[in-house]
Design an enzyme around this catalytic site. Structure first.
Site, mmCIF file in Angstrom:
data_model
loop_
_atom_site.group_PDB
_atom_site.id
_atom_site.type_symbol
_atom_site.label_atom_id
_atom_site.label_comp_id
_atom_site.label_asym_id
_atom_site.label_seq_id
_atom_site.Cartn_x
_atom_site.Cartn_y
_atom_site.Cartn_z
ATOM 1 N N GLY A 240 0.790 -1.372 -0.010
ATOM 2 C CA GLY A 240 0.038 -0.047 -0.005
ATOM 3 C C GLY A 240 0.789 1.391 0.188
ATOM 4 N N GLN B 155 2.731 10.056 1.464
ATOM 5 C CA GLN B 155 4.051 9.464 1.270
ATOM 6 C C GLN B 155 4.851 9.859 0.167
ATOM 7 O OE1 GLN B 155 2.465 5.410 2.273
ATOM 8 N NE2 GLN B 155 4.202 5.276 3.116
ATOM 9 N N CYS C 69 5.810 -0.218 6.977
ATOM 10 C CA CYS C 69 5.443 0.997 6.468
ATOM 11 C C CYS C 69 6.696 1.361 5.581
ATOM 12 C CB CYS C 69 5.084 2.050 7.260
ATOM 13 S SG CYS C 69 4.631 3.562 6.510
ATOM 14 N N LEU C 70 6.392 1.738 3.999
ATOM 15 C CA LEU C 70 7.615 2.303 3.457
ATOM 16 C C LEU C 70 8.346 3.661 3.883
ATOM 17 C CD1 LEU C 70 5.954 1.441 -0.253
ATOM 18 C CD2 LEU C 70 7.815 0.046 1.191
ATOM 19 N N HIS D 96 -4.359 1.140 7.718
ATOM 20 C CA HIS D 96 -3.011 1.680 7.470
ATOM 21 C C HIS D 96 -2.756 3.073 6.752
ATOM 22 C CE1 HIS D 96 1.559 1.269 7.934
ATOM 23 N NE2 HIS D 96 1.283 2.126 6.639
ATOM 24 N N GLU D 97 -3.378 2.865 5.489
ATOM 25 C CA GLU D 97 -3.259 3.958 4.397
ATOM 26 C C GLU D 97 -4.220 4.965 4.691
ATOM 27 O OE1 GLU D 97 -0.684 3.490 2.598
ATOM 28 O OE2 GLU D 97 -0.385 1.282 3.156
ATOM 29 N N HIS E 276 -2.726 7.049 7.101
ATOM 30 C CA HIS E 276 -1.781 8.300 6.418
ATOM 31 C C HIS E 276 -2.355 9.480 5.960
ATOM 32 C CE1 HIS E 276 2.294 6.119 6.206
ATOM 33 N NE2 HIS E 276 1.636 5.266 5.715
HETATM 34 NI NI NI Z 1 2.553 3.345 5.367
#
Ligand code: NI
Length: 180
Positions: free
Chosen positions: A46, A51, A89-90, A131-132, A135
């Site tokens: 995701g 991000q 998480c990226l 999660h997304e 963000h």
């Molecule tokens: Ni993330």
């Protein structure tokens, strides 16, 4: 294929609530494409617009071989059932911690053309959507860890090679003749 750099923890854009998407234009389509390309290359399951430094309420996901996106998501939780499992998480590369999420989610939103869509998911898809969507509110998964896990996470983040040192503003000269 166009990828963009992924913002890391410490970048203020990750802590800024994103704005509702109101223009379903070519720019949005390019953003969704770039989100997908960047997520796939990373690779991740995701990726949310903040991000990539874009403060708009849109994210992409790639779970169980389904590549999708959601604009202006609003989440509903049909049950109180929870799941506990590893999450990453990226924007915090190479770190995973157990995080409790709702087991099932129903997400109402729009697609890139502005049409209403509903995405229902359980397990990993439900975790990813929560999660997304976090963000988009400036919330990171480390905010949702239990106290003990969060302590371990903070130590790991401090030691991570990608961690950016905190910015300390120092006065360039003594103020009022006194060193501070
Ligand atoms: Ni993330």
């Amino acid at each position: 294929m166009a990828t963009r750099p992924i913002r890391l923890l410490g970048d203020p854009v990750l802590r800024t609530p994103a704005a509702e998407v109101t223009s379903f234009d070519k720019e949005l389509r390019t953003l969704v494409k770039d989100l997908a390309d960047t997520m796939i290359e990373a690779p991740g399951v995701g990726l949310a617009a903040p991000q990539l430094g874009v403060g708009l309420r849109v994210f992409v996901y790639d779970v169980d071989d389904v590549l999708g996106h959601l604009v202006n998501p609003v989440l509903h939780f049909p049950t109180d059932e929870e799941q506990d499992g590893p999450e990453g998480c990226l924007s915090l590369p190479d770190l995973t911690f157990d995080c409790i999420r709702k087991q099932d989610v129903v997400a109402h939103g729009q697609n890139v053309y502005g049409d209403p869509v509903t995405v229902s998911g359980s397990d990993l898809l439900a975790r990813c959507i929560q999660h997304e969507t976090d963000h988009l509110d400036g919330v990171l998964f480390i905010d949702r860890l239990d106290a003990e896990t969060k302590k371990a996470a903070m130590a790991a983040i401090r030691d991570a090679e990608w961690a950016q040192p905190p910015v300390v503003k120092v006065s360039p000269h003594p103020l009022f003749g006194r060193a501070r």
